[in-house]
Structure formats: structure tokens, C-alpha cells
Write an enzyme that holds these catalytic residues in place. Structure first.
Site, short mmCIF file in Angstrom:
data_model
loop_
_atom_site.label_atom_id
_atom_site.label_comp_id
_atom_site.label_asym_id
_atom_site.label_seq_id
_atom_site.Cartn_x
_atom_site.Cartn_y
_atom_site.Cartn_z
N GLU A 31 46.54 -115.49 42.88
CA GLU A 31 45.66 -116.27 42.02
C GLU A 31 44.66 -117.00 42.89
OE1 GLU A 31 47.67 -118.54 39.07
OE2 GLU A 31 45.79 -119.28 38.21
N GLY A 32 43.37 -116.81 42.59
CA GLY A 32 42.33 -117.49 43.35
C GLY A 32 41.59 -118.47 42.45
N VAL A 67 42.81 -114.05 38.56
CA VAL A 67 44.23 -113.79 38.76
C VAL A 67 44.34 -112.28 38.96
CG1 VAL A 67 46.55 -113.98 37.78
CG2 VAL A 67 44.79 -115.62 37.13
N ASP A 69 30.34 -110.80 54.08
CA ASP A 69 31.65 -111.41 54.34
C ASP A 69 32.61 -110.40 54.96
OD1 ASP A 69 33.47 -113.44 54.51
OD2 ASP A 69 34.14 -113.30 52.43
#
Lengths: 347, 312
Positions: free
Chosen positions: B14-15, B19, B127
């Protein structure tokens, strides 16, 4: 039986016939004039917000495409009969739809602004009283409209706006060494076109090339500018080949005819009108006659063939019906951005 | 047709905006479902989600994670992604796994192929780090997490320099440049290449200021002589001046690297972004044709026990 699932395939462009069909379902005949008036007002409104927030012009272009796309699948009605339902009235307000379009366009163009900051500027421009409760309610309404817009776009962020027309116009002008006056003319035409639905019909590179061809034919040597311009090589026009710009010729032709029609009917309201003298120096008549002359010159251009599209077929096309938001809130809506993908699955 | 069936089997992470669940398709293909939170507490649909959908919809390449489907359910947005059980960071950290020169070459080649596909579609990832290079069950490396990606904008547009995880951030970003291009990704890949050889992070700065020091201590401080106009960049001030490393110093640091490996590492970590190699040049480098050949993906070392899928 109530539908519990749906499949939407992203449609980047609609033919002129499809556009009129969609508008016939969402904009009542009695409201066509008011829809166009609102669209002009919204365009001015967003332009002012964009200036204050120092956002690039492509955000305005994208916002206008989103705004117009919203009303292909949602009924244009400004007032809700039940006046006590403030939320519903706010949801129908075209200015709030335009703010949702601007908010999403900012995200898609990577010029992120907080919704609250946009609302503070927007309300100040409209002289609305800025009360905390009102902003919070407006924010809630606009976030709801954003999710509706995302579904109408089928979560496809690339189709219409991978390259904005304004940057393509300038790049093409540079590529063919167009002088300052001609290039400015092109830029102004593009600016005028942002409030039209041309971006829903044609891809940006075809619009950009159509603008350039019109500029070369119009020869705007009398455009009011402070900059001096060098002459334009007369051979440029003959050497322009749509294939060099990866443009299908018929789409460029559609663009040329659309732009000429636009100025024939709305020249007096256009921005270009402020930059050209009233009388065209070649014809010694009003500028509008120059556009009419060009229209007769281009009248035989080959354009899209829409003979196969008739009213009955359009009615059967589920992708052209009003958007049913209840499916995704109660069931499942699936979004596919490429037709090829669907065909692969059917195989 | 409309109801393509997916099953959610277990929640794996979960960020801040999503999720992640593991699941399967009807044909038993393993998948990851990223459920995006669209609550009112945020400013609408998260920018990372928009970027992820926007760019992954356009990219289809064996070294880029596949976005299989997009659907909205109960008012939430769900992204169906291919299931990738491991990442390069896990492999680098596992000291029980031995990297052969052909393995490093293979991972570097797959990363460069993936990024070349992004760059030729005018997309900068912004990134790249071992943690975002995921590994499929059959050993293929795939670039994931496009939450910070963006397309190459107009030349007059300002870009944010607050991108890329610190250790993999190029000098132009460390100096706060507002105009940069695909060279920022090449730098990150160069630093990942170094990390694959060292088995430890190459430039582990503790904070943004320290990152400048660590970077230039290793690779030399840029000057007007080797990077014209660098002094005009916003954050170019009060930095320690270090001499560029000699070839011998680099040989000492990367003792197992061949001369051609060092040449490629140097080309990818040139301080001046305009002189740094691009993805085409890197892919055509002699390093990839000298012996040993890149290991075939199915023969690469793996960590079978680790089940991991990235969350934001």
C-alpha cells in the site's frame, strides 16, 4: 435489466456528421445559441485564469478540447429545476465544467496547480465572494466533474494532445522558413481555432499544416506588426507536400475548408480581426471577401467521405450514446485506448 | 467481452496513492492490480497515476512493464499490470548470489533497450534506480514506475529539477537545472551499472548537499572548462573542487571491469549532459560485443523465494 459492466474504446476524433449527431442529443435546438455564447465566455474566462497563473497556451487548448468533449456526452443544461439542490446546479454550471477541464488539462500538460489555487483565481476573476465553505463545495463538485471527464476520455491522455497545435504551427513555420508576418498570422489563426471543435475532428499536425497553407494563400503582408518581415519565397506553397508532414491530404483539406468557413461566418468576432486592416489591400474590399475568394478556390478539394454514415447507423453505435456514469460507480467500466487491442481479443 | 475477469488474491502493498493486489486473469496469467485511491482528500486523480496510465498506454516493449488493462470499479480506478516478482535491488543486495560479467552485461543491455524505447517515444523516465527495474519470472528486466515520467516538452518550458531518487540524480539536476533531457536517465543507468559491478551503491549521498560532494569526489567537479556555462546553473555555488579521477583510479575502484566496460561507464557518466552518450550510442558500444556475451534472460540469477511487486 440494469447494466453492471461496460466497455469503452477511446475515440480520439469524430467525423463532422458524428459531431452533429452527438450535439443533437446533448444540446437542444433552443439552447444552441446559448451554448455557443457560453463557450466564448468560457474561453475568455479560462484565458484570463491562464494568464494570471502563467500557464502555457497549450493548457488553454487542451482545456477547450476537454470542455467541448464533455458536452458530446452530457446534456447542456444550465439550470436545474430544483433550486434547493445547490450541488446539482453547480455541477451543471458550464463554468465549473470549464474549471474541471482546466484542472485536468494542467495535470495532463505537466503544469500542475493545486485546485484550490485555481479556484481562488477563478472566483476573483468572476468577482465571486470567496468564502471557505463555498470553495470547499466547489472543490468537491469539480473533483466529481474531473472523474466524469476522465471516464469520457476513457483515461486516454495521449490521443488529441500529444503535440499541441500551437507548438506544431511554430515548428512548421520554422521548417519552411516562413517570415514573421506569415508566422504571426498562423499563430493568430490557431488562437482563434481553440474555441472551435476542430480539435475534436482533426489531429493537431493536420490543423497546423492547414493553417500554414491558408497563410501562404492569404498572403497577410498587411498584418499590423511592429516587426519588419522579409519577403516570402513564392515557391514554398508549390513545394509543400502533406506527406512530408505525415498528414493525410484529406484531413488537411478538411482543415482548410473548416478554417475558411469559420472566418467567413465569424471573422468580426475573431482575434485575427484586430490584427488585419479593415480593407484587404489586394482586393480593396473587406477581409472577409478574401476568405470567400479562397473558399471558392478550394471548393473542389477532396475531403472525408461520409456517405456510409447515416442516421440509423449512428443510432446503433453505442459509443455515441450519453455516458452512463452509474455503471462504474455500481459495477465495472473497462477502458481500452486502441481498437487494435479489442480486435486482438476478439480473435 | 466487457467483463474480462480478474481475480484479486492478496494485498501485497500500500502506497500513498495506491493499493497493490496480486491476482490472475481468466487464463491463469499472474497479474498485479493497482487500485488507485480517488478520494476527495487528494487533489483528484493523483499525478503519478495519470503519468503511469498516460505513458504505459503508449509503450509496448519487452523491457518495459506492460499495462494490461484499465478499469473503473465502485468508483475507483484499477490498473492491471503484468506480474513481476523481483527487482534488481533485491538481487544486488543478496550477497549469496554471484554476478558473472555476462549477467551484468545482460541486465544493462535490457535496461538500455527499455530506456531507448522510452526515449525514441520522447519520454523521460526520471526515476531510474535498481528498485524500479523489475524482473519477470523468466528473467526479463522491465522498467517500471512511470509515476515521475514526462514527455520532452517545448524548449521554453521549465521542468522540475526535483526528480530522480538522490543517489541516481545527475549533476545537472543536482545543480537545479530547469531544462534537461533524456541524458538524466543515461546518468542514472551509468550509476546503476557501477552499482552492479560494486554490489553497493556507487554515490550514496546522505542529503542533497552531500550528494554533490559525493558525486564530484568520485567523478571530479565540473568547471567552465569541461562543461561550458555550468556556473550559471542555480545551485552551482560553494562546492568543493575535486580533480577528475584518473583512468588508473577508476580501474582500482572497478577492479573487475574490462577496459571497454570502463569506457562505457565513463561515457554514461560524463558530467556535461550534452557530451554524455545517448541510448543509441550506449547500445552500439563495443562493450556489448566483446566477450563474454550477455547472459540469456532465462539463465540469469534469480531469487525465487522473493515475491515482490512495486508499489508507489
Amino acid at each position: 435489466m440494469e447494466k453492471t459492466s461496460s466497455l469503452s474504446i477511446s475515440r480520439p476524433y469524430y467525423s463532422p456528421k458524428e459531431l452533429s449527431y452527438l450535439h443533437s442529443k446533448t444540446i437542444a435546438d433552443s439552447k444552441k445559441v446559448i451554448y455557443n455564447q457560453r463557450k466564448h465566455q468560457v474561453y475568455q474566462y479560462l484565458f484570463q485564469i491562464i494568464k494570471v497563473l502563467k500557464l502555457p497556451l497549450k493548457v488553454l487548448n487542451t482545456s477547450m478540447i476537454y470542455y467541448q468533449k464533455f458536452y458530446l456526452f452530457n446534456i447542456f443544461e444550465e439550470e436545474f429545476e430544483d433550486f434547493s439542490n445547490i450541488e446539482k446546479s453547480m455541477e451543471l454550471d458550464p463554468f465549473n465544467v470549464s474549471l474541471a477541464s482546466l484542472f485536468l488539462a494542467c495535470k495532463n500538460e505537466d503544469c500542475i496547480k493545486k485546485l484550490r489555487d485555481i479556484l481562488l483565481v477563478a472566483n476573483k476573476i468572476k468577482d465571486n465572494q470567496i468564502e471557505e465553505n463555498f470553495i470547499e463545495l466547489q472543490r468537491k463538485i469539480i473533483l466529481g466533474l474531473e472523474f466524469k471527464l476522465l471516464q469520457i476520455l476513457q483515461f486516454n491522455f495521449n490521443n488529441q494532445i500529444s503535440f499541441s497545435t500551437d507548438s506544431l504551427v511554430l515548428q512548421f513555420c520554422k521548417k519552411i522558413n516562413l517570415n514573421y508576418k506569415y508566422s504571426l498570422f498562423c499563430w493568430l489563426v490557431n488562437f482563434d481555432l481553440m474555441l472551435t471543435p476542430i480539435g475534436l475532428t482533426l489531429p493537431p499536425h493536420c490543423i497546423a499544416l492547414a493553417i500554414i497553407i491558408i497563410s501562404l494563400n492569404f498572403k497577410p503582408n498587411d498584418l499590423k506588426t511592429r516587426e519588419l518581415s522579409s519577403g516570402v519565397n513564392e515557391n514554398i506553397l508549390d513545394s509543400l507536400n502533406p506527406k512530408d508532414f505525415k498528414c493525410p491530404e484529406k484531413l488537411v483539406n478538411e482543415g482548410i475548408l473548416y478554417i475558411l468557413d469559420f472566418y467567413i461566418h465569424q471573422y468580426n468576432l475573431s482575434i485575427l480581426n484586430n490584427y488585419l486592416p479593415q480593407i484587404n489591400e489586394d482586393l480593396n474590399k473587406e477581409q472577409i471577401f478574401k476568405f470567400m475568394n479562397l473558399k471558392s478556390k478550394f471548393n473542389n478539394l477532396r475531403t472525408l467521405n461520409e456517405h456510409s454514415i447515416d442516421g440509423n447507423l449512428l443510432k446503433q453505435d453505442e459509443s455515441l450514446s450519453l455516458f452512463d456514469y452509474s455503471i462504474s460507480s455500481k459495477g465495472t467500466s473497462r477502458f481500452i485506448n486502441k481498437r487494435k487491442r479489442l480486435l486482438e481479443e476478439i480473435d | 467481452m466487457t467483463q474480462r475477469k480478474y481475480t484479486k488474491e492478496k494485498k501485497v502493498g500500500e502506497g500513498t496513492y495506491a493499493v497493490v493486489y496480486l491476482g490472475k486473469t481468466e487464463k491463469s496469467r499472474q497479474i498485479a492490480i493497482k487500485e488507485i485511491k480517488t478520494g476527495l482528500f487528494k487533489d483528484g486523480l493523483d499525478m503519478s497515476a495519470i503519468r503511469e496510465v498516460k505513458y504505459l498506454q503508449e509503450l509496448r516493449h519487452e523491457n518495459v512493464i506492460e499495462l494490461i488493462d484499465v478499469f473503473s470499479n465502485d468508483g475507483n480506478l484499477n490498473l492491471v499490470l503484468e506480474f513481476l516478482p523481483a527487482d534488481l535491488e533485491v538481487l544486488i543486495k543478496d550477497q549469496s548470489i554471484i554476478f558473472k560479467p555476462g549477467d551484468i552485461k545482460s541486465w544493462l543491455l535490457m535496461t538500455l533497450r527499455g530506456i531507448h524505447h522510452c526515449h525514441r517515444n520522447f519520454i523521460i523516465h526520471r526515476d531510474l534506480k535498481p528498485n524500479n527495474l523489475l524482473i519477470s519470472p523468466d528473467g526479463y528486466l522491465k522498467i517500471a514506475d512511470f509515476g515521475l515520467a514526462r514527455s520532452l516538452g517545448n524548449a521554453n518550458e521549465d521542468l522540475s529539477s526535483n526528480v530522480v531518487t538522490r543517489w541516481y540524480r545527475s549533476p545537472e539536476l543536482l545543480f537545479g537545472a530547469k531544462h534537461y533531457d533524456t541524458a538524466v536517465d543515461i546518468w542514472s543507468i551509468g550509476i546503476i551499472f557501477a552499482e552492479l559491478m560494486l554490489r553497493t551503491p556507487y554515490l550514496p549521498g546522505q542529503d542533497d548537499i552531500n550528494q554533490l560532494d559525493v558525486t564530484f569526489r568520485a567523478l571530479g567537479t565540473p568547471t567552465e572548462a569541461n562543461w561550458p556555462n555550468v556556473t550559471a546553473l542555480p545551485l552551482y555555488n560553494a562546492i568543493n573542487v575535486y580533480a577528475p579521477p584518473s583512468r588508473q583510479e577508476l580501474r582500482n575502484r572497478f577492479s573487475a571491469a574490462t577496459e571497454k566496460a570502463l569506457d562505457l561507464l565513463i561515457a554514461m557518466t560524463v558530467l556535461d549532459p550534452s557530451k554524455r552518450c545517448n541510448s543509441t550510442q550506449a547500445l552500439m558500444d563495443d562493450f556489448f560485443t566483446e566477450s563474454p556475451p550477455p547472459t540469456r534472460p532465462e539463465n540469469l540469477p534469480s531469487k525465487n523465494t522473493n515475491k515482490k511487486q512495486k508499489t508507489e
